[in-house]
Design an enzyme around this catalytic site. Structure first.
Site, mmCIF file in Angstrom:
data_model
loop_
_atom_site.group_PDB
_atom_site.id
_atom_site.type_symbol
_atom_site.label_atom_id
_atom_site.label_comp_id
_atom_site.label_asym_id
_atom_site.label_seq_id
_atom_site.Cartn_x
_atom_site.Cartn_y
_atom_site.Cartn_z
ATOM 1 N N ASP A 48 0.906 -1.359 -0.197
ATOM 2 C CA ASP A 48 0.014 0.050 0.179
ATOM 3 C C ASP A 48 0.782 1.201 0.024
ATOM 4 O O ASP A 48 1.889 1.271 0.860
ATOM 5 C CB ASP A 48 -0.953 0.077 1.494
ATOM 6 C CG ASP A 48 -2.224 0.774 1.157
ATOM 7 O OD1 ASP A 48 -2.248 1.598 0.360
ATOM 8 O OD2 ASP A 48 -3.094 0.615 1.900
ATOM 9 N N ASP A 49 0.602 2.088 -0.982
ATOM 10 C CA ASP A 49 1.353 3.426 -0.811
ATOM 11 C C ASP A 49 2.874 3.385 -0.852
ATOM 12 O O ASP A 49 3.530 4.125 -0.894
ATOM 13 C CB ASP A 49 1.013 4.276 0.308
ATOM 14 C CG ASP A 49 -0.315 4.688 0.465
ATOM 15 O OD1 ASP A 49 -1.140 4.731 -0.592
ATOM 16 O OD2 ASP A 49 -0.611 5.613 1.509
ATOM 17 N N CYS A 80 -5.998 4.184 -3.557
ATOM 18 C CA CYS A 80 -6.270 2.860 -3.358
ATOM 19 C C CYS A 80 -7.454 2.058 -4.044
ATOM 20 O O CYS A 80 -7.386 1.050 -4.525
ATOM 21 C CB CYS A 80 -6.231 2.471 -2.094
ATOM 22 S SG CYS A 80 -7.117 3.632 -0.853
ATOM 23 N N LYS A 113 -5.746 -5.935 3.709
ATOM 24 C CA LYS A 113 -6.617 -5.104 3.396
ATOM 25 C C LYS A 113 -7.833 -5.208 2.172
ATOM 26 O O LYS A 113 -7.208 -5.612 1.220
ATOM 27 C CB LYS A 113 -5.886 -3.523 3.123
ATOM 28 C CG LYS A 113 -6.773 -2.335 2.774
ATOM 29 C CD LYS A 113 -5.834 -1.086 2.521
ATOM 30 C CE LYS A 113 -6.617 0.233 2.000
ATOM 31 N NZ LYS A 113 -5.760 1.329 1.811
ATOM 32 N N HIS A 135 -10.874 -2.918 1.471
ATOM 33 C CA HIS A 135 -11.426 -1.451 1.057
ATOM 34 C C HIS A 135 -12.050 -1.457 -0.163
ATOM 35 O O HIS A 135 -11.875 -0.560 -1.118
ATOM 36 C CB HIS A 135 -9.974 -0.731 1.036
ATOM 37 C CG HIS A 135 -10.206 0.785 1.094
ATOM 38 N ND1 HIS A 135 -9.355 1.740 0.777
ATOM 39 C CD2 HIS A 135 -11.510 1.599 1.540
ATOM 40 C CE1 HIS A 135 -9.928 2.913 1.057
ATOM 41 N NE2 HIS A 135 -11.051 2.705 1.464
ATOM 42 N N HIS A 155 1.179 2.113 4.130
ATOM 43 C CA HIS A 155 0.278 3.357 4.306
ATOM 44 C C HIS A 155 0.323 4.078 5.809
ATOM 45 O O HIS A 155 1.185 3.362 6.401
ATOM 46 C CB HIS A 155 -1.054 2.612 4.189
ATOM 47 C CG HIS A 155 -2.196 3.538 4.117
ATOM 48 N ND1 HIS A 155 -2.876 4.422 5.246
ATOM 49 C CD2 HIS A 155 -3.020 3.689 3.146
ATOM 50 C CE1 HIS A 155 -3.691 5.066 4.766
ATOM 51 N NE2 HIS A 155 -4.065 4.631 3.512
ATOM 52 N N ASP A 211 -0.243 -0.172 -5.242
ATOM 53 C CA ASP A 211 -1.690 0.253 -5.615
ATOM 54 C C ASP A 211 -1.834 1.691 -5.920
ATOM 55 O O ASP A 211 -2.878 2.099 -6.730
ATOM 56 C CB ASP A 211 -2.855 -0.032 -4.421
ATOM 57 C CG ASP A 211 -2.311 1.040 -3.387
ATOM 58 O OD1 ASP A 211 -1.260 1.501 -3.070
ATOM 59 O OD2 ASP A 211 -3.277 1.309 -2.353
ATOM 60 N N ASN A 212 -0.810 2.589 -5.812
ATOM 61 C CA ASN A 212 -0.799 3.881 -6.423
ATOM 62 C C ASN A 212 0.688 4.359 -6.036
ATOM 63 O O ASN A 212 1.661 3.656 -5.350
ATOM 64 C CB ASN A 212 -1.621 4.796 -5.742
ATOM 65 C CG ASN A 212 -1.915 4.749 -4.028
ATOM 66 O OD1 ASN A 212 -2.916 4.146 -3.896
ATOM 67 N ND2 ASN A 212 -0.748 4.997 -3.635
ATOM 68 N N LYS A 267 0.663 10.268 -4.845
ATOM 69 C CA LYS A 267 -0.690 9.674 -4.729
ATOM 70 C C LYS A 267 -1.626 10.995 -4.550
ATOM 71 O O LYS A 267 -1.511 11.974 -4.098
ATOM 72 C CB LYS A 267 -0.729 9.096 -3.241
ATOM 73 C CG LYS A 267 -1.906 8.214 -2.774
ATOM 74 C CD LYS A 267 -2.134 7.850 -1.408
ATOM 75 C CE LYS A 267 -3.235 7.287 -1.056
ATOM 76 N NZ LYS A 267 -3.298 6.691 0.313
#
Length: 542
Positions: free
Chosen positions: A49-50, A87, A140, A142, A238, A297-298, A322
Site C-alpha cells: 500500500d502506497d 487505493c 486490506k 477496502h 500506508h 496500488d498507487n 498519490k
C-alpha cells in the site's frame, strides 16, 4: 520414485500387477508428465500500500529490501506499468479488469458510506475458484463492506483475514477518528454474520507480522497438489507511520530524515515478511509451480496537505504523488516472478517496457494459469473488460506491445470530489490531460528532501492559476517522463484525437446504486457495533 510420481507408480502397480517393471516405470513417468503439464500454477498476488517509485531497494539503493530485490532480479520488472491514483480504484481495477469509470469505484471508499464494488461484477478470485483453485485473501480489503455480500468471502474468496476499511492503527487495529476495531477472521466461503469472527488475537500485534503469519498458516495448511491463489494486501506502507524500532534503528546512520527512516523500517518489515513467506512456499514444495506478482496500488503520498497521508515515501524523479494523476501518482512499482518451468531463463533479470495497466492482471492471470475465463469473463452485465493479457508479451519480447492506450482516470485532489472534466489518457508516447493532474504537483527528492519547485514549471499553485474547465495539457512522457513541457500548442491534431477518445470514455461511465459513487439510499446511517471485549467493531450495517 517420490512425491506425485510415487503415487502414479503405486496406482499403476495396483491396476496392472502383472505388467513388466519397465512398462510400469514408463507409464508412471508418462502419467507424471501429463499431470505436470496440466497442473495450474500457484499464484501469490502481493499488494504493498502506497509504495513510491523510489522506495524499494533496487531503485532507492538506501532502503534494504533484499527479498524484493532478489525476486525482481530473477523475474521481470515492469517499467511502463500504471495503477490508479488512490487505493480503492486500483484494487477494484485489479479485481475486475475494468477501469474505475466502468466498475464505479472512482475514488477511495469512505468507511461510513454505503458504497462498494458492485455485486454484478465478477471478481478475480471467482475466476480462480471456477478453475479449481483454493482462494484466500489476507490484509486490506477496502472495496466495500456495508452489506455482508460486499465482503471478501462473498466475492470468491474461501477465507479472509484482515480489515474491511482503508486504514487503521498497526497495533491496536482501531480505525482513526471512528475508534472502532477492524480485524476480521472470515474462515469460510460466504461467511456472514453468523460466521465472521472478530480477530481479538491480533490486538497488540503489528499488522505486517499478523498478515505474514496468516499467509504462512494458509500455505502450511494448503493441499500442495491443488492450486492456490493467495491475495496478500499488506497494510504497509500506508499511514500511520508505525513500526517496531528494531526495523527503523537499522537506518540510524544511513537515513537522517526521521520520517524516511520510519518508512524504511516499515518497508523492511514487509521485505522480511516476503522472505518468510517464500521460505514457507519452498518448504511446502510450491515454489516449483508458482507465479508471484508484486505491485503497489498507487504512487507514494508526498504531501502532508493533500490527503494528509505522506509518511516518507519518494517518487523520485517523477512529478507528483498519490491523489494526483501525474506520473508520480500513477506509474507503479511492480514485477513478476515465476518458477523455472514457467518463465524462460533469458527473461530473468530483465524489464518489460510494454505499456501495462492494473486492469491487465485479470486477463494475464487467465492466460498464465489457463483459467476458465469464458464469456467475456462472466460479467453478468454483459460488459467487456478493459484489461489485455500481457502474458506472452512479458515472456517473449518478439510479441511486441499489446497495449497502445489506457485511461488514467481522475485525480482525487485529496478532497473526495469527482470532476466532470479532469481526465487523463495515454496514447502511445503521449499523455493528455483534460483539465490537469491535480495536487500534489511538486517533485520528490532523492532522499525525501523536496526541491523548492526548481524543477516544477507550474508550482503547487497551478490549480489557482489554470482555467481547468478548458485546459488541455499534452506531454510526451517517453521523451519527457518528468512532465516538464506542455506540447499541446505544437500538436493540436494529437490533442484533438485524444480528446475524442476521452469523450468516448466519459460517455461510457457506469453508475450503480450502492456502487462507488452512488450511496445506497435504502441503507441506514453508519454505526459501530458494540463489543464487550474491544468496545466497538466495524461490521456491515445494512
Amino acid at each position: 520414485p517420490t512425491g506425485s510420481r510415487a503415487a502414479h507408480h503405486f496406482l499403476t502397480m495396483k491396476l496392472c500387477p502383472s505388467c513388466p517393471p519397465v512398462f510400469i516405470l514408463m507409464l508412471s513417468i508418462l502419467q507424471s508428465e501429463v499431470s505436470s503439464e496440466s497442473r495450474r500454477p500457484h499464484v501469490l498476488f502481493v499488494v504493498v500500500d502506497d509504495l513510491g517509485w523510489n522506495d524499494v531497494g533496487f531503485r532507492s539503493h538506501v532502503i534494504k529490501t533484499p527479498t524484493i530485490d532478489k525476486l525482481a532480479s530473477e523475474g521481470i520488472i515492469l517499467d511502463q506499468y500504471y495503477v490508479q491514483e488512490v487505493c480503492s480504484p486500483s484494487r477494484a481495477a485489479f479485481m475486475t479488469g475494468r477501469y474505475p469509470l466502468h466498475n464505479t469505484v472512482r475514488n477511495w471508499l469512505k468507511t461510513e458510506h454505503p458504497v462498494g464494488l458492485p455485486l454484478n461484477e465478477t471478481l478475480m478470485p471467482q475466476h480462480f475458484k471456477n478453475s479449481g483453485y483454493a482462494t484466500h485473501a489476507i490484509g486490506k480489503w477496502h472495496l466495500g463492506f456495508y452489506t455482508w455480500e460486499h465482503t471478501p468471502t462473498f466475492r470468491g474468496f474461501d477465507s479472509f483475514y484482515g480489515f474491511y476499511s482503508g486504514g487503521e492503527d498497526y497495533n491496536n487495529h482501531y480505525v482513526g477518528e471512528f475508534l472502532g476495531y477492524d480485524m476480521r477472521n472470515d474462515s469460510q466461503p460466504r461467511c456472514g454474520g453468523n460466521c465472521s469472527q472478530v480477530a481479538y488475537e491480533a490486538q497488540g500485534h503489528y499488522s505486517t507480522h499478523v498478515f505474514t503469519n496468516q499467509a504462512i498458516s494458509v500455505i502450511n495448511s494448503h493441499d500442495g497438489d491443488s492450486p492456490l491463489f493467495l491475495y496478500l494486501a499488506y497494510q504497509a506502507v500506508h499511514t500511520p507511520a508505525q513500526v517496531p524500532s528494531s526495523y527503523s534503528d537499522k537506518y540510524a546512520d544511513s537515513i537522517p530524515d526521521h520520517k524516511r527512516r520510519i518508512f524504511a523500517g516499515m518497508l523492511s518489515c514487509v521485505d522480511e515478511g516476503l522472505h518468510n513467506i517464500t521460505t514457507a512456499l519452498e518448504a511446502k514444495g510450491m515454489m516449483d509451480d508458482l507465479i508471484v506478482v508484486f505491485t503497489t496500488d498507487n504512487g507514494g503520498p508526498i504531501s502532508t496537505i493533500v490527503g494528509g497521508d505522506a509518511i516518507g515515501s519518494s517518487n523520485y524523479p517523477l512529478k507528483g504523488g498519490k491523489h494526483s494523476s501525474w506520473e508520480g501518482g500513477t506509474r507503479g512499482t511492480a514485477f513478476i516472478w515465476a518458477s523455472e518451468n514457467i518463465m524462460p531463463d533469458e527473461r530473468r533479470g530483465s524489464s518489460f517496457s510494454g505499456l501495462m495497466h492494473g486492469v491487465d492482471w485479470l486477463p494475464t492471470f487467465c492466460e498464465a494459469a489457463t483459467l476458465n475465463c469464458s464469456a467475456k469473463y462472466n460479467l453478468s452485465t454483459g460488459a467487456v473488460i478493459d484489461g489485455i493479457s500481457q502474458w506472452n508479451a512479458m515472456l517473449d519480447p518478439s510479441v511486441g506491445q499489446k497495449r497502445e492506450e489506457f485511461l488514467y482516470g481522475e485525480h482525487d485532489g485529496g478532497n473526495q470530489k469527482d470532476s466532470d472534466y479532469d481526465l487523463a489518457l495515454r496514447l502511445g508516447d503521449w499523455k493528455l490531460f483534460q483539465g490537469w493532474g491535480g495536487k500534489p504537483t511538486f517533485y520528490s527528492g532523492i532522499n525525501y528532501t523536496f526541491p523548492n519547485g526548481t524543477l516544477d514549471p507550474f508550482g503547487d499553485s497551478m490549480a489557482e492559476n489554470l482555467d481547468t474547465s478548458n485546459s488541455k495539457l499534452l506531454f510526451n512522457v517517453i521523451d519527457d517522463p518528468l512532465e516538464t513541457t506542455d506540447l499541446s500548442a505544437d500538436h493540436k491534431y494529437v490533442v484533438e484525437i485524444m480528446s475524442m477518445i476521452l469523450d468516448q470514455y466519459r460517455g461510457s461511465a457506469v453508475d450503480v446504486v450502492g456502487g462507488g459513487t452512488h450511496p445506497d439510499p435504502n441503507c441506514p446511517p453508519f454505526q459501530f457495533q458494540k463489543d464487550d471485549e474491544v468496545g466497538t467493531v466495524l461490521a456491515p450495517w445494512c
